[in-house]
Design a protein around this motif. Structure first.
Motif, PDB file in Angstrom:
ATOM      1  N   LYS A  15      59.919  51.179  81.546  1.00 35.01           N
ATOM      2  CA  LYS A  15      60.375  51.203  82.937  1.00 35.01           C
ATOM      3  C   LYS A  15      61.851  50.854  83.060  1.00 35.01           C
ATOM      4  O   LYS A  15      62.608  51.564  83.714  1.00 35.01           O
ATOM      5  N   SER A  16      62.270  49.766  82.426  1.00 34.39           N
ATOM      6  CA  SER A  16      63.675  49.348  82.516  1.00 34.39           C
ATOM      7  C   SER A  16      64.594  50.361  81.846  1.00 34.39           C
ATOM      8  O   SER A  16      65.685  50.644  82.349  1.00 34.39           O
ATOM      9  N   THR A  17      64.165  50.921  80.737  1.00 37.23           N
ATOM     10  CA  THR A  17      64.954  51.955  80.056  1.00 37.23           C
ATOM     11  C   THR A  17      65.148  53.159  80.971  1.00 37.23           C
ATOM     12  O   THR A  17      66.263  53.694  81.084  1.00 37.23           O
ATOM     13  N   THR A  18      64.079  53.587  81.625  1.00 29.86           N
ATOM     14  CA  THR A  18      64.144  54.735  82.527  1.00 29.86           C
ATOM     15  C   THR A  18      65.061  54.444  83.706  1.00 29.86           C
ATOM     16  O   THR A  18      65.866  55.294  84.106  1.00 29.86           O
ATOM     17  N   LEU A  19      64.978  53.229  84.257  1.00 34.46           N
ATOM     18  CA  LEU A  19      65.854  52.829  85.361  1.00 34.46           C
ATOM     19  C   LEU A  19      67.315  52.875  84.931  1.00 34.46           C
ATOM     20  O   LEU A  19      68.168  53.424  85.635  1.00 34.46           O
ATOM     21  N   LEU A  20      67.620  52.302  83.776  1.00 34.76           N
ATOM     22  CA  LEU A  20      69.002  52.271  83.296  1.00 34.76           C
ATOM     23  C   LEU A  20      69.527  53.676  83.030  1.00 34.76           C
ATOM     24  O   LEU A  20      70.700  53.968  83.291  1.00 34.76           O
ATOM     25  N   GLN A  21      68.683  54.559  82.527  1.00 39.47           N
ATOM     26  CA  GLN A  21      69.093  55.949  82.308  1.00 39.47           C
ATOM     27  C   GLN A  21      69.388  56.641  83.632  1.00 39.47           C
ATOM     28  O   GLN A  21      70.373  57.371  83.757  1.00 39.47           O
ATOM     29  N   ARG A  46      69.809  35.824  83.827  1.00 40.10           N
ATOM     30  CA  ARG A  46      69.592  36.060  85.265  1.00 40.10           C
ATOM     31  C   ARG A  46      70.530  37.172  85.722  1.00 40.10           C
ATOM     32  O   ARG A  46      71.711  37.189  85.394  1.00 40.10           O
ATOM     33  N   GLY A  47      69.988  38.092  86.497  1.00 40.83           N
ATOM     34  CA  GLY A  47      70.802  39.168  87.050  1.00 40.83           C
ATOM     35  C   GLY A  47      71.196  40.222  86.031  1.00 40.83           C
ATOM     36  O   GLY A  47      72.209  40.890  86.197  1.00 40.83           O
ATOM     37  N   VAL A  48      70.389  40.390  84.993  1.00 41.71           N
ATOM     38  CA  VAL A  48      70.639  41.424  83.990  1.00 41.71           C
ATOM     39  C   VAL A  48      69.343  42.192  83.762  1.00 41.71           C
ATOM     40  O   VAL A  48      68.299  41.586  83.543  1.00 41.71           O
ATOM     41  N   ILE A  49      69.417  43.510  83.847  1.00 39.38           N
ATOM     42  CA  ILE A  49      68.277  44.356  83.501  1.00 39.38           C
ATOM     43  C   ILE A  49      68.424  44.673  82.020  1.00 39.38           C
ATOM     44  O   ILE A  49      69.437  45.219  81.594  1.00 39.38           O
ATOM     45  N   THR A  50      67.413  44.315  81.240  1.00 33.27           N
ATOM     46  CA  THR A  50      67.444  44.514  79.792  1.00 33.27           C
ATOM     47  C   THR A  50      66.208  45.285  79.366  1.00 33.27           C
ATOM     48  O   THR A  50      65.098  44.946  79.760  1.00 33.27           O
ATOM     49  N   SER A  51      66.419  46.300  78.541  1.00 33.94           N
ATOM     50  CA  SER A  51      65.278  47.053  78.005  1.00 33.94           C
ATOM     51  C   SER A  51      65.014  46.599  76.574  1.00 33.94           C
ATOM     52  O   SER A  51      65.900  46.079  75.896  1.00 33.94           O
ATOM     53  N   ILE A  53      64.765  48.355  74.054  1.00 32.86           N
ATOM     54  CA  ILE A  53      65.498  49.123  73.055  1.00 32.86           C
ATOM     55  C   ILE A  53      66.984  48.767  73.034  1.00 32.86           C
ATOM     56  O   ILE A  53      67.759  49.403  72.335  1.00 32.86           O
ATOM     57  N   GLY A  54      67.355  47.752  73.796  1.00 34.24           N
ATOM     58  CA  GLY A  54      68.715  47.232  73.704  1.00 34.24           C
ATOM     59  C   GLY A  54      69.674  47.628  74.799  1.00 34.24           C
ATOM     60  O   GLY A  54      70.820  47.180  74.799  1.00 34.24           O
ATOM     61  N   LEU A  55      69.272  48.460  75.737  1.00 35.26           N
ATOM     62  CA  LEU A  55      70.139  48.808  76.859  1.00 35.26           C
ATOM     63  C   LEU A  55      70.112  47.679  77.876  1.00 35.26           C
ATOM     64  O   LEU A  55      69.091  47.020  78.054  1.00 35.26           O
ATOM     65  N   GLU A  56      71.237  47.460  78.551  1.00 33.32           N
ATOM     66  CA  GLU A  56      71.259  46.452  79.604  1.00 33.32           C
ATOM     67  C   GLU A  56      72.371  46.741  80.594  1.00 33.32           C
ATOM     68  O   GLU A  56      73.319  47.465  80.287  1.00 33.32           O
ATOM     69  N   ALA A  57      72.227  46.179  81.783  1.00 33.06           N
ATOM     70  CA  ALA A  57      73.236  46.320  82.829  1.00 33.06           C
ATOM     71  C   ALA A  57      73.125  45.139  83.774  1.00 33.06           C
ATOM     72  O   ALA A  57      72.028  44.620  84.015  1.00 33.06           O
ATOM     73  N   PRO A  80      80.289  53.762  99.311  1.00 39.75           N
ATOM     74  CA  PRO A  80      79.061  54.527  99.539  1.00 39.75           C
ATOM     75  C   PRO A  80      78.149  54.547  98.304  1.00 39.75           C
ATOM     76  O   PRO A  80      78.604  54.813  97.196  1.00 39.75           O
ATOM     77  N   LEU A  81      76.894  54.239  98.536  1.00 35.86           N
ATOM     78  CA  LEU A  81      75.914  54.215  97.456  1.00 35.86           C
ATOM     79  C   LEU A  81      75.135  55.518  97.415  1.00 35.86           C
ATOM     80  O   LEU A  81      74.682  56.009  98.457  1.00 35.86           O
ATOM     81  N   ALA A  82      74.957  56.048  96.215  1.00 37.95           N
ATOM     82  CA  ALA A  82      74.154  57.256  96.037  1.00 37.95           C
ATOM     83  C   ALA A  82      72.693  56.912  95.812  1.00 37.95           C
ATOM     84  O   ALA A  82      71.810  57.722  96.085  1.00 37.95           O
ATOM     85  N   CYS A  83      72.445  55.692  95.311  1.00 32.12           N
ATOM     86  CA  CYS A  83      71.087  55.316  94.963  1.00 32.12           C
ATOM     87  C   CYS A  83      70.987  53.809  94.776  1.00 32.12           C
ATOM     88  O   CYS A  83      71.931  53.171  94.320  1.00 32.12           O
ATOM     89  N   VAL A  84      69.819  53.245  95.110  1.00 36.32           N
ATOM     90  CA  VAL A  84      69.491  51.848  94.840  1.00 36.32           C
ATOM     91  C   VAL A  84      68.333  51.856  93.856  1.00 36.32           C
ATOM     92  O   VAL A  84      67.353  52.585  94.046  1.00 36.32           O
ATOM     93  N   LEU A  85      68.443  51.045  92.787  1.00 36.71           N
ATOM     94  CA  LEU A  85      67.404  50.979  91.767  1.00 36.71           C
ATOM     95  C   LEU A  85      66.933  49.534  91.635  1.00 36.71           C
ATOM     96  O   LEU A  85      67.752  48.623  91.502  1.00 36.71           O
ATOM     97  N   VAL A  86      65.609  49.342  91.670  1.00 36.65           N
ATOM     98  CA  VAL A  86      65.022  48.002  91.650  1.00 36.65           C
ATOM     99  C   VAL A  86      64.094  47.872  90.455  1.00 36.65           C
ATOM    100  O   VAL A  86      63.112  48.609  90.339  1.00 36.65           O
ATOM    101  N   ASP A  87      64.406  46.929  89.563  1.00 39.88           N
ATOM    102  CA  ASP A  87      63.551  46.622  88.425  1.00 39.88           C
ATOM    103  C   ASP A  87      62.645  45.449  88.799  1.00 39.88           C
ATOM    104  O   ASP A  87      62.971  44.668  89.698  1.00 39.88           O
ATOM    105  N   GLU A  88      61.519  45.330  88.123  1.00 44.67           N
ATOM    106  CA  GLU A  88      60.550  44.255  88.386  1.00 44.67           C
ATOM    107  C   GLU A  88      60.116  44.260  89.850  1.00 44.67           C
ATOM    108  O   GLU A  88      59.965  43.226  90.498  1.00 44.67           O
TER     109      GLU A  88
END
Length: 192
Positions: A15-21, A46-51, A53-57, A80-88
């Motif tokens: 899920k997190s990998t797909t979000l980061l992609q 805190r405040g970091v999305i981590t997959s 497989i090693g990707l993070e943001a 202007p935001l094109a998209c909002v993404l929510v993990d967890e």
């Protein structure tokens, strides 16, 4: 029309990998995204999305008191935001899911939410319950049980690998605490 999307799965489905992609795809085209993750999940930082497989943001951290609509509207006014993404997303409250629906309907920004559908007792999380009810699009991300079937359940285990049957709904952990299983093996583990 902007839509509210809910991508759900068991643990270890990517899920997190797909979000980061997805965020990367927007940003690669010069479009701004806003990332959110649950403050309670501080396994990595805190405040970091981590997959796995090693990707993070870096991401904004939300808790039950966070006014998502106000924070997103303020960011959207600044850039202007094109998209909002929510993990967890399972940790969202009912009010926050309604706020995300308002972000789509009133601000015209698509929201992609990623999370678990059920807990270790096969009960819906609050955020998942309302995302299942309100999302325009529901997508299951597939995970695999050790038997090769689709994993849909999250088994909580102790240090010895034995199934835990009771406890708080939320206990943060990874592979050391949870195993993704098909329903058949989940039910068998609960009987043992």
């Amino acid at each position: 029309m902007a839509k509210l999307y809910f991508y759900y799965a068991s643990m270890n489905a990517g899920k997190s990998t797909t979000l980061l992609q997805a965020s990367f795809n927007y940003r690669e085209r010069g479009l701004q995204t806003m990332l959110w993750t649950a403050a309670i999940d501080d396994r990595y930082a805190r405040g970091v999305i981590t997959s796995r497989i090693g990707l993070e943001a870096e991401a904004n951290a939300f808790d039950a008191a966070t006014d998502l609509r106000a924070a997103i509207a303020a960011e959207h006014a600044a850039q202007p935001l094109a998209c909002v993404l929510v993990d967890e997303a399972q940790f969202l409250t009912r009010a926050q899911v309604f706020a995300l629906a308002a972000v789509c309907d009133e601000l015209g920004i698509p929201v992609l939410a990623y999370g678990l559908r059920t807990d270790f007792r096969a009960e819906l999380f609050e955020g998942s319950r309302y995302l299942l009810a309100l999302a325009d699009t529901l997508t299951e991300i597939k995970a695999i049980c050790g038997c090769g079937r689709k994993a849909t359940m999250n088994l909580r285990v102790d240090e010895a690998g034995k199934a835990i049957h009771e406890g708080a709904q939320t206990e943060i952990g990874g592979n050391e605490r949870y195993i993704a299983l098909c329903r058949r093996h989940f039910m068998a583990a609960l009987r043992d």
